[in-house]
Design a protein around this motif. Structure first.
Motif, PDB file in Angstrom:
ATOM      1  N   VAL A   3      -5.450  -5.996   7.617  1.00  9.59           N
ATOM      2  CA  VAL A   3      -5.026  -5.938   6.219  1.00  9.59           C
ATOM      3  C   VAL A   3      -3.633  -5.311   6.163  1.00  9.59           C
ATOM      4  N   PRO A   4      -2.880  -5.542   5.080  1.00  6.09           N
ATOM      5  CA  PRO A   4      -1.554  -4.929   4.965  1.00  6.09           C
ATOM      6  C   PRO A   4      -1.635  -3.409   5.087  1.00  6.09           C
ATOM      7  N   THR A   5      -0.599  -2.802   5.627  1.00  4.42           N
ATOM      8  CA  THR A   5      -0.591  -1.367   5.869  1.00  4.42           C
ATOM      9  C   THR A   5      -0.917  -0.571   4.609  1.00  4.42           C
ATOM     10  N   LYS A   6      -0.369  -0.989   3.470  1.00  4.80           N
ATOM     11  CA  LYS A   6      -0.584  -0.225   2.244  1.00  4.80           C
ATOM     12  C   LYS A   6      -2.038  -0.258   1.778  1.00  4.80           C
ATOM     13  N   ALA A   7      -2.835  -1.190   2.310  1.00  2.00           N
ATOM     14  CA  ALA A   7      -4.243  -1.289   1.911  1.00  2.00           C
ATOM     15  C   ALA A   7      -5.192  -0.694   2.940  1.00  2.00           C
ATOM     16  N   VAL A   8      -4.683  -0.313   4.116  1.00  2.00           N
ATOM     17  CA  VAL A   8      -5.555   0.149   5.196  1.00  2.00           C
ATOM     18  C   VAL A   8      -6.371   1.370   4.782  1.00  2.00           C
TER      19      VAL A   8
END
Length: 317
Positions: free
Chosen positions: A60-65
């Motif tokens: 998943v995108p880093t900001k959603a991890v």
């Protein structure tokens, strides 16, 4: 079943994507003209997706991890499960400057997971899907976890090497997106192969300097998750970071590039994190600084390139 005989589940926050995968076995927004195995089952409900699994792969995108990992951690604790945790995300968290494995270790209780492994290297999803020959790295502090991941993913076209340098592999994976932005911009501006080779080589030197300041093994950066990942990401239109840089080089505004790309451009946020880290740690990263100035301070790209080229001469090593 996947090609190695494993039952595979896919979770997505997007119900429409789940429906398309389950009914048409396609994911047209991200990989056009490709049909997935009918045995792949997608879920919109995270609890159902992870129930009883042996391993969880985060992509998943880093900001959603952090938010997704927090949900997973709570569900694993509730169900008293302890799966292997693997990730293939590439970035650095804003403000905290945490690597992905650090976020996962913080958000998923140790009692509800085995070791965290990072799966990284030169691999476009489109090429893997059509069985292009691909070599990547499974890095973990636990040799057993790295070998588990290696065995899980190895096929006759997808080769996995093990590595113990989690720091180096994750920093290489994240920062190569900055170099891809720059390489795309050079292409958009009309520069040739000499310029791109120079950018990739000196960009890799910057990545290595920052990585080793955290204790990474310098050899990692001449491996698959270092030079390998830089080559594949900074030379291909399959890379969204390269495409974003190309559009910036052609004169597009950053906000316009981000809005119509349709996918997260990890290199934009990573540039900010890497620039701030370089200042914090006193590491020289002139290319990263130049790209930061273009993205966040509105500096003209050609001026930034000219300033880089006119820096005082120095030894290569």
């Amino acid at each position: 079943m996947d090609e190695n005989g494993h039952d595979v589940r896919l979770w997505s926050y997007n119900p429409k994507q789940v429906e398309e995968l389950n009914t048409q076995h396609t994911n047209s927004r991200y990989i056009k003209d490709f049909t997935f195995s009918s045995s792949l089952v997608a879920y919109a409900d995270l609890a159902t997706a992870i129930d009883g699994v042996d391993a969880i792969l985060f992509v998943v995108p880093t900001k959603a991890v952090r938010s997704v990992a927090h949900q997973v951690g709570a569900l694993l604790a509730e169900k008293q499960l302890q799966p292997e945790i693997i990730h293939a995300s590439k970035g650095i968290e804003q403000k905290t400057y945490k690597r992905i494995s650090q976020i996962l270790e913080e958000e998923i209780p140790a009692a509800n997971r085995k070791a965290v492994t990072v799966l990284s290297g030169p691999s476009h999803a489109e090429d893997v899907a059509r069985h292009d020959l691909t070599l990547i790295t499974a890095a973990s502090a636990s040799p057993e976890a790295a070998k588990y991941t290696q065995k899980l993913f190895m096929t006759n076209y997808f080769r996995v090497y093990t590595n113990s340098d989690v720091i180096g592999v994750e920093i290489g994976a994240a920062l190569k997106n900055i170099i891809a932005l720059g390489a795309g911009a050079l292409h958009g501006l009309g520069y040739g192969d000499n310029a791109k080779a120079a950018l990739m080589t000196r960009g890799l030197a910057e990545i290595s300097r920052l990585g080793t300041s955290f204790g990474a093994d310098p050899m990692t950066f001449i491996g698959l998750s270092g030079v390998g990942d830089v080559i594949v990401t900074a030379t291909s239109a399959n890379s969204r970071n390269w495409r974003a840089g190309d559009e910036l080089g052609r004169g597009e505004a950053l906000n316009d590039v981000v809005s119509h790309m349709g996918m997260v451009i990890e290199g934009v946020a990573t540039t900010k994190a890497a620039y701030e880290l370089s200042k914090q740690r006193g590491v020289s990263m002139p290319i990263t600084e130049a790209i930061y100035q273009v993205l966040y301070e509105g500096k003209d790209i050609r001026t930034a390139i000219s300033d880089l080229m006119q820096r005082e001469g120095r030894a290569e090593f």
